[in-house]
Design an enzyme around this catalytic site. Sequence first.
Site, PDB file in Angstrom:
ATOM      1  N   LYS A 169      55.450   9.172  42.430  1.00 19.07           N
ATOM      2  CA  LYS A 169      54.301  10.031  42.111  1.00 19.07           C
ATOM      3  C   LYS A 169      54.869  11.420  41.835  1.00 19.07           C
ATOM      4  CE  LYS A 169      51.623  12.943  43.169  1.00 19.07           C
ATOM      5  NZ  LYS A 169      51.398  14.218  42.429  1.00 19.07           N
ATOM      6  N   GLU A 374      58.515  31.716  51.504  1.00 16.74           N
ATOM      7  CA  GLU A 374      59.185  31.302  50.272  1.00 16.74           C
ATOM      8  C   GLU A 374      58.483  31.966  49.085  1.00 16.74           C
ATOM      9  OE1 GLU A 374      58.914  27.162  49.010  1.00 16.74           O
ATOM     10  OE2 GLU A 374      61.071  27.161  48.674  1.00 16.74           O
TER      11      GLU A 374
END
Length: 524
Positions: A169, A374
């Site tokens: 996926k 991040e």
Amino acid sequence: MAAGSELATRVIASMNPATGERLQEFPCASDAEVAAAVERARAVQPAWQAAGAAFRAEVLLRFVDVLSRRKTEIARLISREAGKPYVEALLTEVLVAMDAARFAADESLVMSAPEPVPHRNPVMKMKRGSLVRQPYGVVGIISPWNYPFSIPAVEATAALAMGNTVVLKPSELTSLAALEVRSLLISAGLPDDALQVVLGDGPTGAALIASPIDKLVFTGSVPTGKRVAQAAAVRLLPVVLELGGKDAMVVLDDADLEVASSAAVWGAFVNAGQTCLSVERCYVHSSLYHRFAEVCATKTAMLKVGNGLDETTEIGPLINERQLSIVESHVHDALQLGARLLFGGARLPEKGPNFYAPTVLVDVNHPMRIMREETFGPVLPIMPFDSDDDAVRLANDSEFALAASVWTRHPGRGEALARRIRAGTVMVNDVVSCFGISEAPHGGIKSSGIGRTHGRLGLEEMSWIQYLDSDRLPGMRKVWWYGYGAEFVRQMEGFTDALFATSLPRRLRGAMRSAGSLFRKGRL
Ligand code: NDP
């Protein structure tokens, strides 16, 4: 059924982030379609396993060959769908995938042979022990958009090499690159159902985790990784989690400033900073700090930002508006809290919809989001330190622990410091390129994840270990079987002494006492 048809109506789109052009739309796979893909992959798995490691390796080597011949077309497609400069698509996607597939082909041949487990206990020497690596069955792979070809290709070829079949996926943003991984493998001779791609969004990934896959390799952000781990825990599905990073670069007082500054600029801006291994925090010894920051700003100003398909482009767009606004908010937060901008710090709308200038920030500190979360964008925040201990403390002061680098003219000093940094990989005098070393394991600790991809350890993740024990004397009843009693007890006390008593005379006496047990018939 209702939920399935509801899912099938959702549509995802591949866009060119440099231009905003809509490349192609795809319907999301429904839960039922995901389950059917897993079923097909399961049906073909025993034959793929039985075909043997040598046959599988041949398919992977043909994949390398097909990819080599179509490298330009594939790299251009990746550049169009993910925005990165063509040459980065060629090196960090196509070349990385080819090298990893060749490694998986070669190494899986070695790993398919049983590995002897010698026994120390003299009684157990009657048995031949070995480790046998068995494929899990169907491996689910959920992958992100930032390396839309190499990540699924590396993980899928590793899984296939070890005898698994795969259901992939990919990110909803980069379906085209993932479909190419499959079509290249099929043209290399992979059986049709051995790698299925189910296109879709988050719920499609959730459906894959809920389906009867046997192992999951997930690459993505920490928040999604935690949700994935929770869903997997419900049925004890084994998972590898390759999650985010906030990699530290530590420039020691004896570093080559010219080389280290070029590394910082490339390491922070490669793939527009959208790399899990990007330099996201740069710590520089105070004796070099000001000069280093100036040189970084000068070098950054020389970079060419633009459409990745232009061969002179060095920095492409970010993937979408969502990523742009994260970068923008981190830079804004840093400036509010006292950071100084040496270069960049703004969108570049004249270039296209998703461009952000490569940005150099100084006077940053750890309360700022730019040093804690991040950023995943083209920002190089630089902070001074005064001692090696200080540098180690700062590098380790993070929720993330994927990779780091240490810069010094003395590799021995760098390696000693590297061992004190808690990160899955630490490079001395290089950044990011560990991702392209097919032999090197890749993965983090702390919030950066669990387990490894790449290298031998990555192949180990694609198999479970069976300990195979084969007795060399099939006609002999074992001395420890039933028929206990006083004599047997004395013999076994003697045997224990023979193995573990500290004095030699006691060991010898024990050996003599236990010897009779070898001729013992037992009751049963
Ligand atoms: P996301 O976590 O947003 O998505 C990763 C994948 O998970 C996508 O395919 C996504 O689908 C899918 N997904 C989303 N929700 C679910 C769910 N509930 N269940 C199952 N699957 C789900 O990450 P990004 O795609 O934004 O990738 C960037 C992140 O990946 C960064 O944090 C980066 O550091 C990390 N990364 C880590 C690497 C490593 O090796 N450690 C390497 C590369 C990237 P969809 O996109 O369709 O929403």
